[in-house]
Design a protein around this motif. Sequence first.
Motif, mmCIF file in Angstrom:
data_model
loop_
_atom_site.group_PDB
_atom_site.id
_atom_site.type_symbol
_atom_site.label_atom_id
_atom_site.label_comp_id
_atom_site.label_asym_id
_atom_site.label_seq_id
_atom_site.Cartn_x
_atom_site.Cartn_y
_atom_site.Cartn_z
ATOM 1 N N UNK A 94 0.839 -1.200 0.000
ATOM 2 C CA UNK A 94 0.000 0.000 0.000
ATOM 3 C C UNK A 94 0.876 1.252 0.000
ATOM 4 N N UNK A 95 0.309 2.342 -0.506
ATOM 5 C CA UNK A 95 1.101 3.576 -0.667
ATOM 6 C C UNK A 95 0.533 4.765 0.111
ATOM 7 N N UNK A 96 -0.585 4.583 0.787
ATOM 8 C CA UNK A 96 -1.180 5.706 1.525
ATOM 9 C C UNK A 96 -0.298 6.167 2.674
ATOM 10 N N UNK A 97 0.514 5.263 3.204
ATOM 11 C CA UNK A 97 1.388 5.599 4.311
ATOM 12 C C UNK A 97 2.765 5.013 4.026
ATOM 13 N N UNK A 117 3.086 -0.192 6.442
ATOM 14 C CA UNK A 117 2.037 0.110 7.415
ATOM 15 C C UNK A 117 0.726 0.416 6.709
ATOM 16 N N UNK A 118 -0.367 0.155 7.404
ATOM 17 C CA UNK A 118 -1.680 0.546 6.926
ATOM 18 C C UNK A 118 -1.985 1.972 7.365
ATOM 19 N N UNK A 119 -2.759 2.679 6.545
ATOM 20 C CA UNK A 119 -3.359 3.922 7.015
ATOM 21 C C UNK A 119 -4.500 3.564 7.970
ATOM 22 N N UNK A 174 -7.343 1.867 6.112
ATOM 23 C CA UNK A 174 -6.962 0.515 5.695
ATOM 24 C C UNK A 174 -6.899 -0.435 6.879
ATOM 25 N N UNK A 175 -6.365 0.030 8.007
ATOM 26 C CA UNK A 175 -6.282 -0.811 9.196
ATOM 27 C C UNK A 175 -7.678 -1.155 9.702
ATOM 28 N N UNK A 176 -8.589 -0.191 9.646
ATOM 29 C CA UNK A 176 -9.971 -0.455 10.059
ATOM 30 C C UNK A 176 -10.615 -1.501 9.164
ATOM 31 N N UNK A 177 -10.397 -1.377 7.851
ATOM 32 C CA UNK A 177 -10.941 -2.364 6.921
ATOM 33 C C UNK A 177 -10.368 -3.753 7.194
ATOM 34 N N UNK A 178 -9.052 -3.843 7.418
ATOM 35 C CA UNK A 178 -8.423 -5.138 7.688
ATOM 36 C C UNK A 178 -8.975 -5.752 8.971
ATOM 37 N N UNK A 179 -9.174 -4.931 9.996
ATOM 38 C CA UNK A 179 -9.701 -5.437 11.265
ATOM 39 C C UNK A 179 -11.128 -5.947 11.104
ATOM 40 N N UNK A 180 -11.981 -5.167 10.437
ATOM 41 C CA UNK A 180 -13.369 -5.581 10.244
ATOM 42 C C UNK A 180 -13.458 -6.816 9.351
ATOM 43 N N UNK A 181 -12.642 -6.859 8.306
ATOM 44 C CA UNK A 181 -12.631 -8.027 7.420
ATOM 45 C C UNK A 181 -12.216 -9.277 8.180
ATOM 46 N N UNK A 182 -11.231 -9.145 9.059
ATOM 47 C CA UNK A 182 -10.777 -10.282 9.849
ATOM 48 C C UNK A 182 -11.894 -10.812 10.744
ATOM 49 N N UNK A 183 -12.602 -9.897 11.403
ATOM 50 C CA UNK A 183 -13.706 -10.304 12.279
ATOM 51 C C UNK A 183 -14.825 -10.970 11.494
ATOM 52 N N UNK A 199 4.733 3.470 15.686
ATOM 53 C CA UNK A 199 4.153 2.880 14.477
ATOM 54 C C UNK A 199 3.675 1.449 14.726
ATOM 55 N N UNK A 200 2.776 0.985 13.851
ATOM 56 C CA UNK A 200 2.303 -0.399 13.874
ATOM 57 C C UNK A 200 2.645 -1.018 12.530
ATOM 58 N N UNK A 201 3.730 -1.765 12.486
ATOM 59 C CA UNK A 201 4.225 -2.363 11.244
ATOM 60 C C UNK A 201 3.637 -3.766 11.111
#
Length: 366
Positions: free
Chosen positions: A156-159, A163-165, A168-177, A315-317
């Motif tokens: 990804x290139x937003x950040x 790392x996720x922006x 993007x991190x919110x989407x990954x978390x919700x998708x995982x759940x 940061x959260x890598x």
Amino acid sequence: MITRLRSLAARWTLLVPVLAVVLLVLTWGRGLPGAVVALVTLVLAGAVLAAVHHAEVVAHRVGEPFGSLVLAIAVTIIEVALILTLMVDGGDKSSTLARDTVFAAVMITCNGILGICLLVASLRHGTAVFNPEGTGAALATVATLATLSLVLPTFTTSKPGPEFSTVQLTFAALSSLVLYGLFVATQTLRHRDYFLPVTKEGDIITTADHAAPPSARRAWTSLGLLGLALVGVVGLAKGVSPTIESGVEGAGLPQAVVGVVIALLVLLPETIAALRAARRDRVQTSLNLALGSAMASIGLTIPAVALASIWLSGPLVLGLGSTHMLLLALTVVVASLTVVPGRATPLQGGVHLVLFAAYLELALNP
């Protein structure tokens, strides 16, 4: 006197969780000398074994595949709590801890546990037999979760950086759940028979192959003691973690080794339970435990870390490097070829164990 000692030994699974919690209270937040670290490590190992015992009692009561789900979620709670605790204390150097631990869990479960169980079952019973429909669905979910959470951040290139922006991190978390919840519903409700052990002829085994299920009272007691054991494991592991980190640093090893140690520790109960199932020729139960743990590790850890990132500094890598992405891709390909036939020989088990050994070697010597 001998009778009393035997009775005490028979009740060790009842005493060790309580002892672990008491020791946790006495040592919490204090610097531990070498002798105390050794004692804590010994009790920690006992608490892990006690957790295995009580989880198996609960699993025997509720039956498959619910039993495997109970243990997978319990172990993942340990992992999430330990990761968050160490991230709070670790500062910037813990920015990759979640990624390293989750990836280590995937490699341990999909290569280490899966490989040793297939090897043991096939050597003991001739051929390891399982249900390809359920196992294939679990593997597909693990591969999707791992790609969305651990591979995409690298591209990804937003950040800047792997790392996720925030979006993007919110989407990954919700998708995982969502994916984890959908899989649990499939495993326990709509297609439960896909995750039950099968005979060599392909018939589903719906009855237990050992003693009668424990009483409801014993199952509830074991559930409570399982909770105590898990609390003890998390707390005591945090107590010895500075020793682990200083040992890793003193040996000149990469920081990622800390994540490997955490994953090995928290997955020990599942490994023992999966091996016991493989020895009884219940390979599907072993695979439920292995792939279910990998799925729970990603599906619950990533949302928890994403939520914690609101107040955690630094940061959260999450993005993997090229070497680890190659190992993940090879693992998914090999596991797919293992799952499709619905049966395995010692060769398949050996291949997965070689992949696991390669991962450990690269973790120590990147």
